[in-house]
Write a protein that holds these residues in place. Structure first.
Motif, PDB file in Angstrom:
ATOM      1  N   ALA A 397       0.796  -1.339   0.119  1.00 15.28           N
ATOM      2  CA  ALA A 397       0.212  -0.111  -0.164  1.00 15.28           C
ATOM      3  C   ALA A 397       0.934   1.281   0.012  1.00 15.28           C
ATOM      4  O   ALA A 397       0.469   2.210  -0.683  1.00 15.28           O
ATOM      5  N   ASP A 398       1.918   1.174   0.787  1.00 19.76           N
ATOM      6  CA  ASP A 398       2.911   2.359   0.951  1.00 19.76           C
ATOM      7  C   ASP A 398       3.565   2.597  -0.602  1.00 19.76           C
ATOM      8  O   ASP A 398       3.848   3.348  -1.065  1.00 19.76           O
ATOM      9  N   ILE A 399       4.131   1.419  -1.223  1.00 17.23           N
ATOM     10  CA  ILE A 399       4.821   1.388  -2.318  1.00 17.23           C
ATOM     11  C   ILE A 399       4.028   1.838  -3.471  1.00 17.23           C
ATOM     12  O   ILE A 399       4.422   2.679  -4.261  1.00 17.23           O
ATOM     13  N   TRP A 400       2.798   1.430  -3.518  1.00 17.15           N
ATOM     14  CA  TRP A 400       2.006   1.526  -4.676  1.00 17.15           C
ATOM     15  C   TRP A 400       1.388   2.903  -4.869  1.00 17.15           C
ATOM     16  O   TRP A 400       1.082   3.749  -5.941  1.00 17.15           O
ATOM     17  N   SER A 401       1.367   3.401  -3.510  1.00 19.84           N
ATOM     18  CA  SER A 401       0.713   4.856  -3.577  1.00 19.84           C
ATOM     19  C   SER A 401       0.951   5.847  -2.227  1.00 19.84           C
ATOM     20  O   SER A 401       1.116   7.056  -2.228  1.00 19.84           O
ATOM     21  N   GLY A 402       1.120   5.203  -1.294  1.00 16.53           N
ATOM     22  CA  GLY A 402       1.108   5.695   0.040  1.00 16.53           C
ATOM     23  C   GLY A 402       2.344   6.773   0.355  1.00 16.53           C
ATOM     24  O   GLY A 402       2.238   7.887   0.752  1.00 16.53           O
ATOM     25  N   ASN A 403       3.448   6.139  -0.117  1.00 19.25           N
ATOM     26  CA  ASN A 403       4.760   7.141   0.135  1.00 19.25           C
ATOM     27  C   ASN A 403       4.570   8.346  -0.795  1.00 19.25           C
ATOM     28  O   ASN A 403       4.831   9.317  -0.379  1.00 19.25           O
ATOM     29  N   ALA A 404       4.109   8.273  -2.212  1.00 11.41           N
ATOM     30  CA  ALA A 404       4.132   9.519  -2.942  1.00 11.41           C
ATOM     31  C   ALA A 404       3.086  10.520  -2.435  1.00 11.41           C
ATOM     32  O   ALA A 404       3.107  11.574  -2.418  1.00 11.41           O
ATOM     33  N   LEU A 405       1.781   9.526  -1.907  1.00 13.35           N
ATOM     34  CA  LEU A 405       0.849  10.801  -1.488  1.00 13.35           C
ATOM     35  C   LEU A 405       1.262  11.349  -0.148  1.00 13.35           C
ATOM     36  O   LEU A 405       0.818  12.530   0.253  1.00 13.35           O
ATOM     37  N   ARG A 406       1.972  10.625   0.653  1.00 11.96           N
ATOM     38  CA  ARG A 406       2.398  11.229   1.955  1.00 11.96           C
ATOM     39  C   ARG A 406       3.425  12.623   1.696  1.00 11.96           C
ATOM     40  O   ARG A 406       3.221  13.588   2.230  1.00 11.96           O
ATOM     41  N   VAL A 407       4.304  12.529   0.677  1.00 13.04           N
ATOM     42  CA  VAL A 407       5.021  13.511   0.171  1.00 13.04           C
ATOM     43  C   VAL A 407       4.248  14.520  -0.445  1.00 13.04           C
ATOM     44  O   VAL A 407       4.256  15.765   0.106  1.00 13.04           O
ATOM     45  N   LEU A 408       3.169  14.287  -0.959  1.00 13.31           N
ATOM     46  CA  LEU A 408       2.015  15.387  -1.600  1.00 13.31           C
ATOM     47  C   LEU A 408       1.590  16.114  -0.335  1.00 13.31           C
ATOM     48  O   LEU A 408       1.351  17.341  -0.428  1.00 13.31           O
ATOM     49  N   GLN A 409       1.146  15.236   0.662  1.00 16.27           N
ATOM     50  CA  GLN A 409       0.417  15.673   1.991  1.00 16.27           C
ATOM     51  C   GLN A 409       1.216  16.724   2.723  1.00 16.27           C
ATOM     52  O   GLN A 409       1.050  17.770   3.107  1.00 16.27           O
ATOM     53  N   GLN A 410       2.835  16.331   2.751  1.00 13.15           N
ATOM     54  CA  GLN A 410       3.595  16.954   3.500  1.00 13.15           C
ATOM     55  C   GLN A 410       3.940  18.556   2.677  1.00 13.15           C
ATOM     56  O   GLN A 410       3.929  19.519   3.439  1.00 13.15           O
ATOM     57  N   ALA A 411       3.980  18.673   1.258  1.00 13.14           N
ATOM     58  CA  ALA A 411       3.945  19.611   0.828  1.00 13.14           C
ATOM     59  C   ALA A 411       2.932  20.556   0.868  1.00 13.14           C
ATOM     60  O   ALA A 411       2.957  21.643   0.883  1.00 13.14           O
ATOM     61  N   GLN A 412       1.765  19.830   0.890  1.00 12.10           N
ATOM     62  CA  GLN A 412       0.459  20.763   0.839  1.00 12.10           C
ATOM     63  C   GLN A 412       0.344  21.344   2.421  1.00 12.10           C
ATOM     64  O   GLN A 412       0.046  22.588   2.373  1.00 12.10           O
ATOM     65  N   ASP A 413       0.530  20.643   3.315  1.00  8.26           N
ATOM     66  CA  ASP A 413       0.720  21.099   4.718  1.00  8.26           C
ATOM     67  C   ASP A 413       1.480  22.145   4.908  1.00  8.26           C
ATOM     68  O   ASP A 413       1.215  23.080   5.628  1.00  8.26           O
ATOM     69  N   TYR A 414       2.749  22.139   4.344  1.00 14.89           N
ATOM     70  CA  TYR A 414       3.728  23.225   4.625  1.00 14.89           C
ATOM     71  C   TYR A 414       2.997  24.617   3.743  1.00 14.89           C
ATOM     72  O   TYR A 414       3.083  25.546   4.567  1.00 14.89           O
ATOM     73  N   ALA A 415       2.521  24.457   2.689  1.00 14.70           N
ATOM     74  CA  ALA A 415       2.008  25.680   2.083  1.00 14.70           C
ATOM     75  C   ALA A 415       0.744  26.258   2.678  1.00 14.70           C
ATOM     76  O   ALA A 415       0.925  27.502   2.798  1.00 14.70           O
ATOM     77  N   ALA A 416      -0.112  25.523   3.501  1.00 19.30           N
ATOM     78  CA  ALA A 416      -1.124  25.750   4.554  1.00 19.30           C
ATOM     79  C   ALA A 416      -0.493  26.406   5.559  1.00 19.30           C
ATOM     80  O   ALA A 416      -1.036  27.407   5.899  1.00 19.30           O
ATOM     81  N   SER A 417       0.473  26.032   6.097  1.00 17.77           N
ATOM     82  CA  SER A 417       1.224  26.578   7.207  1.00 17.77           C
ATOM     83  C   SER A 417       1.475  28.029   6.991  1.00 17.77           C
ATOM     84  O   SER A 417       1.513  29.120   7.862  1.00 17.77           O
ATOM     85  N   LEU A 418       2.062  28.532   5.603  1.00 16.04           N
ATOM     86  CA  LEU A 418       2.391  29.634   5.436  1.00 16.04           C
ATOM     87  C   LEU A 418       1.227  30.829   5.387  1.00 16.04           C
ATOM     88  O   LEU A 418       1.411  31.598   5.686  1.00 16.04           O
TER      89      LEU A 418
END
Length: 423
Positions: A397-418
């Protein structure tokens, strides 16, 4: 618990199983692991894969969307038109979707070059959006990480957008926001050659900037501000290091291999791979044969392709070009890397950084493909092999999508924090 600690524990657990088997200790435990690995059929692997959200982070298929006569809803074959992704094959290969690439080739670093490339990239983005709007029962545009699972639940295919080679931005980094509004959620600075943003891993003239250029540093900060994931594939090692150092969020390598298996500039070594993982980043495994292993020279094929390129420059129609290419492939077939070689890259990355930092980006419709896996139909072979190697459904589940989506979530969380901080 840190990422590094998680990875070490995972590797230790796998190593301990190997010791148990080797010493003949704990027979019940060892035999159950071996039994599970030995009896994974392709059908079982496919059934497991269908329950997961499956994404490939580098689909060059938008290049076909603007091609005369290509219909994404119809089944094509690689042998006929050399395409590798369409709806029937995605369904057969249990691929839910991925990051659909806006690619433009590298041109001159001039105002005219930038403008022409910008227009091409905007038209490519429009083609992706048009695909979605013309087939609303089949595709849905994804903008946030949670969209992927919701789109799958609705029985549709997932369409994120990425940019390979941000040369079209020219010297105006505000254009990145324009593409963001179109739906862009991942972007890499360079492709085959150096450009205004930084150094490529494969420029024949060598490095120009020693990593990112000053404008490239602005590109990184603007991507962070918007919540766009930074993609280090094709970038020189020093460029990747700069991206990791400067980015406020983890980066991704959307389609890359490992130097430990094949020492090619497009691949990364173990030290950089560990640095990527320690920063929270992810490597998505590339299936581009030339970057997986040394392939034999084929002078006749090379010469034949010169003739094909001459036809392109002369403005030959698409069908004539396809017919010529089929003729070349018949008379001088390409030698491809084996599926086992591809999996050596995959398994090595997993051994070094663990399943929380590895995913899949095979470079479909951009040159990817290995023997026995020349289109997305055969993707369950990857799942089968990983299960046989002892990786769990959670790992998959991580390999097929979870890892990439986690990185996207972190990118969006940082943008929201700004945005929150600025209020």
């Amino acid at each position: 618990m840190t990422t590094k600690t998680n990875t070490k524990l995972y590797q230790l657990n796998k190593a301990m199983i190997g010791v148990v088997v080797a010493l003949g200790l704990g027979t019940a435990m060892a035999s159950s692991v071996t039994q599970a690995a030995d009896n994974v059929s392709l059908e079982e692997a496919e059934a497991i894969q269908r329950k997961l959200v499956t994404l490939d982070t580098h689909l060059d298929t938008p290049a076909h969307l603007v091609r005369p006569g290509f219909d994404i809803m119809e089944r094509h074959t690689y042998g006929h038109d050399f395409s590798q992704v369409d709806v029937p094959r995605m369904q057969e290969g249990a691929l839910d979707g991925g990051f659909w690439v806006l690619y433009t080739p590298q041109g001159p670093l001039t105002t005219e070059g930038y403008q022409q490339s910008r227009d091409t990239a905007l038209l490519r983005a429009l083609a992706v959006r048009t695909m979605v709007t013309e087939h609303p029962e089949t595709f849905a545009l994804a903008l946030e990480p949670d969209d992927a699972s919701e789109i799958k639940k609705a029985g549709k295919h997932i369409v994120y957008m990425s940019m390979e080679n941000s040369y079209p931005l020219g010297t105006d980094m505000s254009l990145l926001e324009t593409f963001y509004k179109f739906g862009l959620r991942m972007a890499g600075p360079v492709h085959f050659k150096n450009n205004q943003l930084g150094d490529s891993s494969t420029d024949p003239e060598g490095v120009k900037w020693g990593g990112l250029s000053p404008l490239g540093e602005t590109f990184v900060s603007e991507a962070n501000r918007l919540g766009i994931v930074l993609d280090g594939s094709h970038a020189h090692d020093e460029t990747v290091k700069d991206m990791i150092k400067l980015s406020k969020t983890p980066i991704i390598l959307s389609h890359t291999g490992v130097k430990a298996i094949y020492d090619h500039p497009r691949n990364i070594d173990d030290d950089l791979l560990k640095q990527l993982a320690e920063s929270g980043g992810v490597i998505q495994m590339n299936a581009y044969s030339d970057y997986l292993t040394a392939l034999p020279e084929n002078p006749e094929r090379k010469e034949a392709y010169k003739g094909l390129m001459a036809m392109v420059k002369q403005g030959a129609d698409h069908e004539s070009l396809l017919e010529k290419r089929r003729e070349i492939e018949h008379e001088h077939p390409a030698v491809k890397a084996s599926f086992d070689v591809y999996m050596k890259h995959f398994l090595h990355a997993l051994e070094i950084v663990g399943p929380k930092h590895v995913g899949i980006g095979a470079d479909w419709d951009g040159g990817g493909g290995v023997d026995d896996m020349m289109d997305v139909v055969n993707l369950p072979m990857i799942t089968q092999r990983l299960l046989e190697e002892g990786y769990t459904k959670e790992d998959l589940a991580d390999i097929w999508s979870g890892n990439a989506l986690r990185v996207l979530q972190q990118a969006q969380d940082y943008a929201a924090s700004l945005k929150t901080a600025s209020k």
